[in-house]
Design a protein around this motif. Sequence first.
Motif, PDB file in Angstrom:
ATOM      1  N   THR A  86       2.987  14.131  -3.466  1.00 40.44           N
ATOM      2  CA  THR A  86       2.580  14.718  -2.188  1.00 40.44           C
ATOM      3  C   THR A  86       3.714  14.705  -1.172  1.00 40.44           C
ATOM      4  OG1 THR A  86       0.342  14.038  -2.612  1.00 40.44           O
ATOM      5  CG2 THR A  86       0.904  14.483  -0.336  1.00 40.44           C
ATOM      6  N   ARG A 124       1.047   4.243  -2.967  1.00 37.41           N
ATOM      7  CA  ARG A 124       0.790   5.658  -2.783  1.00 37.41           C
ATOM      8  C   ARG A 124       1.900   6.474  -3.442  1.00 37.41           C
ATOM      9  NH1 ARG A 124       0.982   7.926   3.115  1.00 37.41           N
ATOM     10  NH2 ARG A 124      -0.478   6.265   3.497  1.00 37.41           N
ATOM     11  N   LEU A 136       1.945  20.700   8.682  1.00 36.85           N
ATOM     12  CA  LEU A 136       2.425  20.065   7.448  1.00 36.85           C
ATOM     13  C   LEU A 136       1.281  19.323   6.769  1.00 36.85           C
ATOM     14  CD1 LEU A 136       5.832  18.394   8.354  1.00 36.85           C
ATOM     15  CD2 LEU A 136       5.408  20.114   6.625  1.00 36.85           C
ATOM     16  N   ILE A 164       7.661  21.828   2.320  1.00 33.30           N
ATOM     17  CA  ILE A 164       7.052  22.653   3.361  1.00 33.30           C
ATOM     18  C   ILE A 164       7.859  22.523   4.652  1.00 33.30           C
ATOM     19  CG2 ILE A 164       4.983  23.025   4.747  1.00 33.30           C
ATOM     20  CD1 ILE A 164       3.400  21.985   2.301  1.00 33.30           C
ATOM     21  N   LEU A 195       6.129  17.520  -1.773  1.00 33.09           N
ATOM     22  CA  LEU A 195       5.604  18.812  -1.335  1.00 33.09           C
ATOM     23  C   LEU A 195       5.696  18.931   0.184  1.00 33.09           C
ATOM     24  CD1 LEU A 195       4.088  21.311  -2.641  1.00 33.09           C
ATOM     25  CD2 LEU A 195       2.111  20.375  -1.487  1.00 33.09           C
ATOM     26  N   VAL A 213      -1.605  21.846   5.312  1.00 31.28           N
ATOM     27  CA  VAL A 213      -1.192  22.566   4.109  1.00 31.28           C
ATOM     28  C   VAL A 213      -1.053  21.597   2.932  1.00 31.28           C
ATOM     29  CG1 VAL A 213       0.697  23.863   3.075  1.00 31.28           C
ATOM     30  CG2 VAL A 213      -0.103  24.447   5.339  1.00 31.28           C
ATOM     31  N   THR A 214      -0.376  20.477   3.154  1.00 32.08           N
ATOM     32  CA  THR A 214      -0.191  19.529   2.062  1.00 32.08           C
ATOM     33  C   THR A 214      -1.531  18.985   1.583  1.00 32.08           C
ATOM     34  OG1 THR A 214       1.840  18.906   3.181  1.00 32.08           O
ATOM     35  CG2 THR A 214       1.163  17.546   1.347  1.00 32.08           C
ATOM     36  N   THR A 233       3.608  21.937  14.206  1.00 23.66           N
ATOM     37  CA  THR A 233       4.298  21.789  12.931  1.00 23.66           C
ATOM     38  C   THR A 233       3.884  20.497  12.228  1.00 23.66           C
ATOM     39  OG1 THR A 233       6.160  22.980  13.870  1.00 23.66           O
ATOM     40  CG2 THR A 233       6.573  21.759  11.850  1.00 23.66           C
ATOM     41  N   LEU A 288      -3.256  21.504  -0.563  1.00 27.04           N
ATOM     42  CA  LEU A 288      -2.633  21.707  -1.867  1.00 27.04           C
ATOM     43  C   LEU A 288      -2.766  20.482  -2.775  1.00 27.04           C
ATOM     44  CD1 LEU A 288       0.581  23.674  -0.878  1.00 27.04           C
ATOM     45  CD2 LEU A 288      -1.488  24.551  -1.934  1.00 27.04           C
ATOM     46  N   GLN A 289      -2.773  19.284  -2.201  1.00 23.83           N
ATOM     47  CA  GLN A 289      -2.631  18.093  -3.033  1.00 23.83           C
ATOM     48  C   GLN A 289      -3.846  17.182  -3.099  1.00 23.83           C
ATOM     49  OE1 GLN A 289      -0.073  19.371  -4.567  1.00 23.83           O
ATOM     50  NE2 GLN A 289       0.853  17.360  -4.839  1.00 23.83           N
ATOM     51  N   LEU A 290      -4.690  17.171  -2.083  1.00 26.43           N
ATOM     52  CA  LEU A 290      -5.682  16.098  -2.017  1.00 26.43           C
ATOM     53  C   LEU A 290      -7.108  16.576  -2.246  1.00 26.43           C
ATOM     54  CD1 LEU A 290      -4.263  13.980   0.937  1.00 26.43           C
ATOM     55  CD2 LEU A 290      -3.821  13.779  -1.503  1.00 26.43           C
ATOM     56  N   ALA A 332      -2.860  14.053   4.379  1.00 29.71           N
ATOM     57  CA  ALA A 332      -1.806  13.538   3.512  1.00 29.71           C
ATOM     58  C   ALA A 332      -0.895  12.558   4.248  1.00 29.71           C
ATOM     59  CB  ALA A 332      -0.983  14.699   2.950  1.00 29.71           C
ATOM     60  N   PHE A 333      -0.614  12.849   5.521  1.00 27.96           N
ATOM     61  CA  PHE A 333       0.303  11.989   6.284  1.00 27.96           C
ATOM     62  C   PHE A 333      -0.362  11.594   7.600  1.00 27.96           C
ATOM     63  CE2 PHE A 333       2.767  15.443   4.160  1.00 27.96           C
ATOM     64  CZ  PHE A 333       3.252  14.692   3.095  1.00 27.96           C
ATOM     65  N   PRO A 334      -1.236  10.578   7.542  1.00 31.78           N
ATOM     66  CA  PRO A 334      -2.038  10.258   8.737  1.00 31.78           C
ATOM     67  C   PRO A 334      -1.193   9.889   9.958  1.00 31.78           C
ATOM     68  CG  PRO A 334      -2.886   9.124   6.812  1.00 31.78           C
ATOM     69  CD  PRO A 334      -1.587   9.733   6.408  1.00 31.78           C
ATOM     70  N   GLU A 391      -6.317  20.160  -9.502  1.00 31.31           N
ATOM     71  CA  GLU A 391      -6.625  19.767  -8.130  1.00 31.31           C
ATOM     72  C   GLU A 391      -5.378  19.597  -7.297  1.00 31.31           C
ATOM     73  OE1 GLU A 391      -8.079  17.504 -10.556  1.00 31.31           O
ATOM     74  OE2 GLU A 391      -9.787  18.846 -10.748  1.00 31.31           O
ATOM     75  N   ALA A 392      -4.231  19.438  -7.958  1.00 33.81           N
ATOM     76  CA  ALA A 392      -3.007  19.228  -7.188  1.00 33.81           C
ATOM     77  C   ALA A 392      -1.844  19.768  -7.984  1.00 33.81           C
ATOM     78  CB  ALA A 392      -2.807  17.736  -6.913  1.00 33.81           C
ATOM     79  N   PHE A 393      -0.798  20.155  -7.252  1.00 32.31           N
ATOM     80  CA  PHE A 393       0.404  20.553  -7.961  1.00 32.31           C
ATOM     81  C   PHE A 393       1.046  19.313  -8.569  1.00 32.31           C
ATOM     82  CE2 PHE A 393       0.086  24.147  -5.046  1.00 32.31           C
ATOM     83  CZ  PHE A 393       0.206  25.163  -5.985  1.00 32.31           C
ATOM     84  N   GLN A 397       0.832  -1.205   0.000  1.00 32.12           N
ATOM     85  CA  GLN A 397       0.000   0.000   0.000  1.00 32.12           C
ATOM     86  C   GLN A 397       0.869   1.259   0.000  1.00 32.12           C
ATOM     87  OE1 GLN A 397      -1.468   0.490   3.799  1.00 32.12           O
ATOM     88  NE2 GLN A 397      -1.790   2.660   3.410  1.00 32.12           N
ATOM     89  N   HIS A 456      -4.782   6.955  -1.114  1.00 29.83           N
ATOM     90  CA  HIS A 456      -4.918   5.668  -0.446  1.00 29.83           C
ATOM     91  C   HIS A 456      -4.656   5.798   1.028  1.00 29.83           C
ATOM     92  CE1 HIS A 456      -5.318   3.188  -4.031  1.00 29.83           C
ATOM     93  NE2 HIS A 456      -4.724   4.225  -4.579  1.00 29.83           N
ATOM     94  N   ILE A 457      -5.559   5.311   1.814  1.00 24.96           N
ATOM     95  CA  ILE A 457      -5.327   5.310   3.248  1.00 24.96           C
ATOM     96  C   ILE A 457      -5.371   3.875   3.721  1.00 24.96           C
ATOM     97  CG2 ILE A 457      -6.253   7.599   3.628  1.00 24.96           C
ATOM     98  CD1 ILE A 457      -8.794   6.129   4.610  1.00 24.96           C
ATOM     99  N   GLY A 458      -4.918   3.667   4.920  1.00 19.48           N
ATOM    100  CA  GLY A 458      -4.841   2.320   5.453  1.00 19.48           C
ATOM    101  C   GLY A 458      -6.214   1.709   5.646  1.00 19.48           C
TER     102      GLY A 458
END
Lengths: 204, 583
Positions: A37, A7, B184, A44, A40, B187-188, B180, B191-193, B112-114, A31-33, A3, B12-14
């Motif tokens: 991910t 990703r 992160l 940041i 990015l 913001v991510t 922080t 911008l991305q999801l 983005a980063f769970p 929708e995304a740069f 998984q 995709h998430i777990g």
Amino acid sequence: MPQVKEREGSGIVRGRGGGGNGGGNEPGGLEAFPVPTARLGLWIFMAVATVLFSALVSAYLVRMNLPDWKSLSEPGLLGLNTALLALASLFLQRAAWASRRYDLGATRRNLQLGGLLGFAFVAGQLLAWSQFQAMGYFLVSNPSASFFYLMTALHGLHLLGGLVAWGVVGSRVPPSALSVQLCTTYWHFLLLVWLVLYGLLLLT
Amino acid sequence: MAHSHPGYHDHHIGPEPQSWWTKYVFSQDHKVIAFQYVLTALFVGAVGMGLSWLMRLQLGFPGKVELINPTVYYQAVTQHGMIMVIYLLTALLLGGFGNFLVPLMLGARDMAFPFVNMLSFWAYFLSVVVLLASFFVPGGATGAGWTLYPPQSILKGTPGSDWGIILMLVSLLLFIVAATMGGLNYVTTVLQLRTKGMTLMRMPLAVWGIFVATVLALLAFPALFVGGVMLLLDRTVGSSFFLPAIVQFGQQLPREGGSPLLFQHLFWYFGHPEVYIVILPAMGIVSELIAVHSRKPIFGYPMMVLSIVVIGALSFIVWAHHMYTSGMNPYFGFLFAVTTLIVAIPSAVKVYNWVLTLWRGNIHLTTPMLFAIAFLNTFLIGGLTGLLLGNVIIDFPLQDTYFVVAHFHMVMGVAAIVAIFGGIYHWFPKATGRMMNETLGKVHFWITFVGTYAMFLPMHHIGLTGVPRRYFGFENLQFIPESVRDLNVFITVVALIVGAGQLVFAYNLVHSIFWGKKVGDNPWRAATLEWQTPTPPPHGNWGDQPPPPVYRWAYDYSVPGEKEDFIPQTRPQVTAGAGGGGE
């Protein structure tokens, strides 16, 4: 495990597909740069670290103009450490190039060498601290010495964080191309930060 | 990658966690993390409110309460400020609302980063534990004032200078790490999801507010981190980053040359953006509430977005207006006064646009709407006194009086907390599938709203008469008129009532989780994306389907010719449907 890779994989594909849009009555728009991910996220984070070190440097510049400031004579070992960090950056760059060619062997070799040089840098910095103490500069001797310890410590902690990430990336079989490249980017960033800090120490 | 189509990425998430620990404690689900943040912040906020009671009891009835001596008073002042600004407002708005709303409003499955997101909450939790622990160490919590200015914050004689200040700084550093890691993510994710069709200029204003506030947090907190580490070293190992040559209890300390002003600059470089870190998400939330509950499209959406961004940018060049009286160069003060007053322009744009959104709207005076209107006028009044204080010459006599206390409580304390209350009443049915009780909600509202004015209007007056803030007692000060003492008694009584009134909210919250009236997926008939998914949203937010595409902005209310008075963002545009994409 699969998984995680998936990703990251989709991240790379996305680099080209960002503007495509599905068609239908889609009004368009991005929708995304067009960057993965994770990359990015790293950018940041590096922006945050840049603000951190900028605040530190600003405080240094303000404090050094006050009358009790005494200039330091830096231990010569720092020059060698700088070379070690630059070499680490170089080998990681080679790892990143190898990962683009899907050359697994070269990727791992360079990745390992780069990380080991990172450890060598940290060890060198600790050695420099002990040399510095032998020269009579302790944490509270003078604000210039306090700043020296604080700056090297904060930079070292960022590098140790990078080494943890390096360990995670290296333990994956095979290491994904993107994560190798992210390690490389972060190493370059830390080299740049170190050059600024080291330059500041040398010049003042 | 199997389910994703070109140009769109399904995040995709777990798999859904099965054990109790991974589901409710060490959860990586943004919704659970949001609830963890909200509950922890509300708890620590209740502690902060209790501390304000101690303060008010001393000010209203000096000497009547045995427990309160100068040490306790200063500890209460300090910890009240610190808790409310950082551990309640910042944590609840970014960690709570940010976590809950950002993925749901944007059509993402999670952050983005769970994993980092989970770490963020636990670092925050640890920072709260360390903060609360500081009350129980020898010497107690620090009483240095929430700004922790050296040299007094780390010298003997200040309450909590043994251990309290160390734990305070450690707690702050932990909080910054938490903010922080969370930042992160927000913001991510923004911008991305975003889901297909969710362009930046279609994002709901709540997301815009949270997004810009998070950027500010990421760029401002590092300065506090550096200042905090340096202050910690000054306190623990005896360096002199900030400590000048100084005599403590008749003893010359082995330090010299440090600059207390340097700390003030580092602190306020963080401290001023912090004000907007709190108020921008509140503005965003209020924009949602006003549009939904007045059934009107938000007026001037592009200007609303632009003003959020401009306020955010300006917040980094106004910090020294907190330091007019620190002896800075007058030209420097003039520069900061100008930038400060410019903030009024985007702020006024926002207020006008909210009022014009309400204008001739179909206003439903629900509890969330009442709180949103309360935000409008408390923010307006607090903002206007901010214009006074932004001028150097007016700030000089008022800086150390209760006028400043009244000003910032109106503009960023009460305004932010009423926006939070409104947000909780509004999104509670989304989170739980049940409504909070409206009658209790209105009781809570009127106590809070009337109480706010009853407390802070007299406080402005007290400040104008020149009563200094930060004083423990006024007994022997001839210049303070008798009327001020009466007003202080009045304010204290109101503060006790308003504080107790919050129990109505606490009861309503807990009671409604279990026994609230059950409602459907979209009880407010709102157009934004979070209401277009089942309630409460499942793990992954959108079930087995890809997140729904978005075809329009978030504010299609009362569109002429439509049967319903709202159009969800997921409904295709009719005209575009005829043409087709042709791809």
